[in-house]
Design a protein around this motif. Structure first.
Motif, PDB file in Angstrom:
ATOM      1  N   THR A   1       0.519 -10.726   0.985  1.00 53.45           N
ATOM      2  CA  THR A   1       1.105 -11.164  -0.210  1.00 53.45           C
ATOM      3  C   THR A   1       2.766 -11.620   0.333  1.00 53.45           C
ATOM      4  O   THR A   1       2.945 -11.208   1.254  1.00 53.45           O
ATOM      5  CB  THR A   1       1.007 -10.227  -1.507  1.00 53.45           C
ATOM      6  OG1 THR A   1       1.566 -10.973  -2.595  1.00 53.45           O
ATOM      7  CG2 THR A   1       2.033  -8.969  -1.317  1.00 53.45           C
ATOM      8  N   GLY A   2       3.260 -12.183  -0.705  1.00 49.56           N
ATOM      9  CA  GLY A   2       4.669 -12.529  -0.296  1.00 49.56           C
ATOM     10  C   GLY A   2       5.218 -13.821  -1.186  1.00 49.56           C
ATOM     11  O   GLY A   2       4.910 -13.550  -2.396  1.00 49.56           O
TER      12      GLY A   2
ATOM     13  N   VAL B   1      11.214 -11.139  -0.349  1.00 49.27           N
ATOM     14  CA  VAL B   1      10.397 -10.369   0.745  1.00 49.27           C
ATOM     15  C   VAL B   1      10.663  -8.853   1.046  1.00 49.27           C
ATOM     16  O   VAL B   1       9.901  -8.153   1.194  1.00 49.27           O
ATOM     17  CB  VAL B   1      10.500 -11.425   2.020  1.00 49.27           C
ATOM     18  CG1 VAL B   1       9.885 -10.841   3.205  1.00 49.27           C
ATOM     19  CG2 VAL B   1      10.124 -12.665   1.667  1.00 49.27           C
ATOM     20  N   GLY B   2      11.919  -8.788   1.308  1.00 49.83           N
ATOM     21  CA  GLY B   2      12.334  -7.278   1.533  1.00 49.83           C
ATOM     22  C   GLY B   2      12.047  -6.205   0.477  1.00 49.83           C
ATOM     23  O   GLY B   2      11.534  -5.307   0.603  1.00 49.83           O
ATOM     24  N   ALA B   3      12.262  -6.875  -0.776  1.00 47.90           N
ATOM     25  CA  ALA B   3      11.633  -5.982  -1.740  1.00 47.90           C
ATOM     26  C   ALA B   3      10.389  -5.631  -1.899  1.00 47.90           C
ATOM     27  O   ALA B   3       9.737  -4.450  -2.148  1.00 47.90           O
ATOM     28  CB  ALA B   3      12.187  -6.558  -3.148  1.00 47.90           C
ATOM     29  N   TYR B   4       9.554  -6.695  -1.735  1.00 48.28           N
ATOM     30  CA  TYR B   4       8.168  -6.650  -1.526  1.00 48.28           C
ATOM     31  C   TYR B   4       7.621  -5.705  -0.386  1.00 48.28           C
ATOM     32  O   TYR B   4       6.656  -4.745  -0.486  1.00 48.28           O
ATOM     33  CB  TYR B   4       7.565  -7.875  -1.397  1.00 48.28           C
ATOM     34  CG  TYR B   4       6.747  -8.370  -2.688  1.00 48.28           C
ATOM     35  CD1 TYR B   4       7.351  -8.151  -4.053  1.00 48.28           C
ATOM     36  CD2 TYR B   4       5.619  -9.363  -2.720  1.00 48.28           C
ATOM     37  CE1 TYR B   4       6.562  -8.697  -5.097  1.00 48.28           C
ATOM     38  CE2 TYR B   4       5.145  -9.859  -3.915  1.00 48.28           C
ATOM     39  CZ  TYR B   4       5.827  -9.443  -5.022  1.00 48.28           C
ATOM     40  OH  TYR B   4       5.145  -9.958  -6.237  1.00 48.28           O
TER      41      TYR B   4
ATOM     42  N   GLY C   1       3.767   2.380  -1.151  1.00 48.23           N
ATOM     43  CA  GLY C   1       2.089   2.592  -1.386  1.00 48.23           C
ATOM     44  C   GLY C   1       1.420   1.614  -2.220  1.00 48.23           C
ATOM     45  O   GLY C   1       0.232   1.537  -2.357  1.00 48.23           O
ATOM     46  N   THR C   2       2.237   0.457  -2.773  1.00 46.55           N
ATOM     47  CA  THR C   2       1.491  -0.462  -3.361  1.00 46.55           C
ATOM     48  C   THR C   2       0.872  -1.335  -2.515  1.00 46.55           C
ATOM     49  O   THR C   2       1.285  -1.828  -1.351  1.00 46.55           O
ATOM     50  CB  THR C   2       2.691  -1.386  -4.106  1.00 46.55           C
ATOM     51  OG1 THR C   2       3.395  -0.730  -4.951  1.00 46.55           O
ATOM     52  CG2 THR C   2       2.193  -2.438  -5.060  1.00 46.55           C
ATOM     53  N   LYS C   3      -0.372  -1.758  -2.933  1.00 44.01           N
ATOM     54  CA  LYS C   3      -1.260  -2.669  -1.980  1.00 44.01           C
ATOM     55  C   LYS C   3      -0.952  -3.970  -2.134  1.00 44.01           C
ATOM     56  O   LYS C   3      -0.704  -4.405  -3.100  1.00 44.01           O
ATOM     57  CB  LYS C   3      -2.739  -2.470  -2.416  1.00 44.01           C
ATOM     58  CG  LYS C   3      -3.265  -1.034  -2.241  1.00 44.01           C
ATOM     59  CD  LYS C   3      -4.730  -1.022  -2.534  1.00 44.01           C
ATOM     60  CE  LYS C   3      -5.419   0.608  -2.258  1.00 44.01           C
ATOM     61  NZ  LYS C   3      -6.710   0.697  -2.731  1.00 44.01           N
ATOM     62  N   PRO C   4      -0.864  -4.742  -1.087  1.00 41.39           N
ATOM     63  CA  PRO C   4      -0.384  -6.344  -1.073  1.00 41.39           C
ATOM     64  C   PRO C   4      -1.311  -6.852  -2.240  1.00 41.39           C
ATOM     65  O   PRO C   4      -1.017  -7.737  -2.694  1.00 41.39           O
ATOM     66  CB  PRO C   4      -0.731  -6.801   0.271  1.00 41.39           C
ATOM     67  CG  PRO C   4      -0.546  -5.673   1.211  1.00 41.39           C
ATOM     68  CD  PRO C   4      -0.919  -4.384   0.455  1.00 41.39           C
ATOM     69  N   ALA C   5      -2.691  -6.497  -2.131  1.00 42.70           N
ATOM     70  CA  ALA C   5      -3.411  -7.168  -3.227  1.00 42.70           C
ATOM     71  C   ALA C   5      -3.402  -7.042  -4.632  1.00 42.70           C
ATOM     72  O   ALA C   5      -3.563  -7.597  -5.585  1.00 42.70           O
ATOM     73  CB  ALA C   5      -4.986  -6.732  -2.993  1.00 42.70           C
ATOM     74  N   ASP C   6      -2.300  -6.141  -4.932  1.00 45.64           N
ATOM     75  CA  ASP C   6      -1.990  -5.923  -6.313  1.00 45.64           C
ATOM     76  C   ASP C   6      -0.331  -6.491  -6.726  1.00 45.64           C
ATOM     77  O   ASP C   6       0.029  -6.117  -7.798  1.00 45.64           O
ATOM     78  CB  ASP C   6      -1.967  -4.348  -6.418  1.00 45.64           C
ATOM     79  CG  ASP C   6      -3.161  -3.650  -6.447  1.00 45.64           C
ATOM     80  OD1 ASP C   6      -4.106  -4.480  -6.715  1.00 45.64           O
ATOM     81  OD2 ASP C   6      -3.193  -2.426  -6.185  1.00 45.64           O
ATOM     82  N   LEU C   7      -0.050  -7.113  -5.637  1.00 44.63           N
ATOM     83  CA  LEU C   7       1.435  -7.689  -5.583  1.00 44.63           C
ATOM     84  C   LEU C   7       1.294  -9.372  -5.773  1.00 44.63           C
ATOM     85  O   LEU C   7       0.811 -10.150  -4.682  1.00 44.63           O
ATOM     86  CB  LEU C   7       2.469  -7.568  -4.657  1.00 44.63           C
ATOM     87  CG  LEU C   7       3.016  -6.217  -4.613  1.00 44.63           C
ATOM     88  CD1 LEU C   7       3.669  -5.638  -3.251  1.00 44.63           C
ATOM     89  CD2 LEU C   7       3.770  -5.823  -5.803  1.00 44.63           C
TER      90      LEU C   7
END
Length: 337
Positions: free
Chosen positions: A149-150, A284-287, A294-300
């Motif tokens: 994600t991004g 991008v840095g915050a993500y 621990g947040t999954k990229p799929a959830d962002l």
């Protein structure tokens, strides 16, 4: 050479770009403490010019999530310097360092090459000016799925607006040149869209490609030889890295030139329209920080900018002998003089 940017007159509040002087620039491998997570940072450009302040913004975004390089985080940098074919090897170098995640920044073909080179479970946070859905990097913007994600700036979609601004700024310029990087996977699509847009504005667009510094000189000479009265610079990490050379070429050939972001106008370019790139790097840095938590990229969800700014350098306009139409001045968000 056009005069350097000086005093700025701001019309609205903006995100302040972090000063490059505050950045201790990473030049090589740094010692990694075993307790520290490591980010592998892979970029399509070179660590020069505006990218120093962009990396500072990236680190500031990590700071918003409680991560500080050297205290509880390590970052290893690799730069493709416009040679996107080097991406798999650079990714392999970063993977050998056993990172917690990879940050990749560049056009869709760079992101695709990076993702193909890393394990499918390795988290990826990206920044791009292209379409990550069309490139197969995410399933959708709202629900990325997978491991990536991004931020999708989609700056190329603003080219029609940039052409419209050039038309209003230079109504006598019937031919407009466009310089882009043919190594960018979006180049063909961008060219077609820009040519269609130019026709609707009653203008002819002549296009030249450049993927090396020397080819930039040739590209400016080519569009000038075809009668261009102004130039639109394509959006690409390689082109952004060579902003100073491009600004000098525009001055030498006395070609009013439109850029994709404020950094070029601050350094002496004439005019720009686009998102605030430093803010994109901060996001991008915050993500990346959220993923480390621990947040999954799929959830962002993939973030897209919603605010765009028009900048104008009056010193450069005076050097070119341009009288700026009142309508352009009224629409300008920030004037540098």
């Amino acid at each position: 050479m056009m005069p350097a940017a000086g005093h700025r007159m701001k019309r609205r509040d903006f995100v302040v770009v972090l000063a490059a002087a505050a950045l201790v620039w990473p030049r090589g491998g740094q010692a990694q403490q075993t307790a520290m997570p490591l980010i592998g940072f892979l970029h399509g450009s070179a660590p020069v010019g505006q990218y120093q302040s962009y990396v500072a913004a990236f680190l500031a975004g990590l700071g918003e999530e409680g991560f500080e390089r050297g205290r509880n985080l390590a970052v290893e940098y690799r730069w493709a310097e416009g040679e996107y074919e080097r991406v798999p090897a650079l990714a392999a170098e970063l993977l050998a360092r056993k990172p917690a995640l990879i940050v990749a920044y560049g056009p869709p073909n760079l992101l695709r090459a990076a993702i193909d080179a890393i394990p499918p479970k390795m988290p990826v946070v990206f920044g791009t000016g292209g379409d990550p859905v069309a490139a197969g990097i995410v399933a959708s913007l709202g629900r990325p799925g997978g491991n990536a994600t991004g931020i999708a700036n989609r700056t190329n979609t603003l080219d029609i607006k940039r052409l419209e601004l050039l038309r209003d700024l230079l109504p006598e310029a019937r031919v407009i040149g466009m310089v882009l990087n043919p190594k960018n996977s979006d180049a063909a699509e961008v060219t077609k869209a820009a040519q269609d847009g130019a026709r609707t504005l009653g203008r002819q667009l002549v296009v030249a490609g450049a993927s090396t510094p020397e080819q930039l000189d040739e590209a400016f000479a080519a569009v000038l030889g075809q009668g261009a009265g102004a130039v639109l610079m394509g959006s690409d990490t390689f082109l952004n890295a060579h902003g100073d050379r491009i600004i000098a070429l525009a001055a030498r050939h006395r070609l009013p030139t439109m850029y994709n972001g404020r950094a070029s106008v601050e350094r002496g370019g004439l005019i720009s329209y686009g998102a605030n790139f430093a803010d994109m790097y901060r996001l991008v840095g915050a993500y990346a920080g959220k993923v480390l938590h621990g947040t999954k990229p799929a959830d962002l969800p993939v973030v897209q900018p919603t605010r765009f700014e028009l900048l104008l350098n009056l010193n450069t306009a005076k050097a070119l002998g341009l009288a700026i139409p009142p309508a352009i001045l009224a629409r300008t968000d920030e004037i540098i003089e």
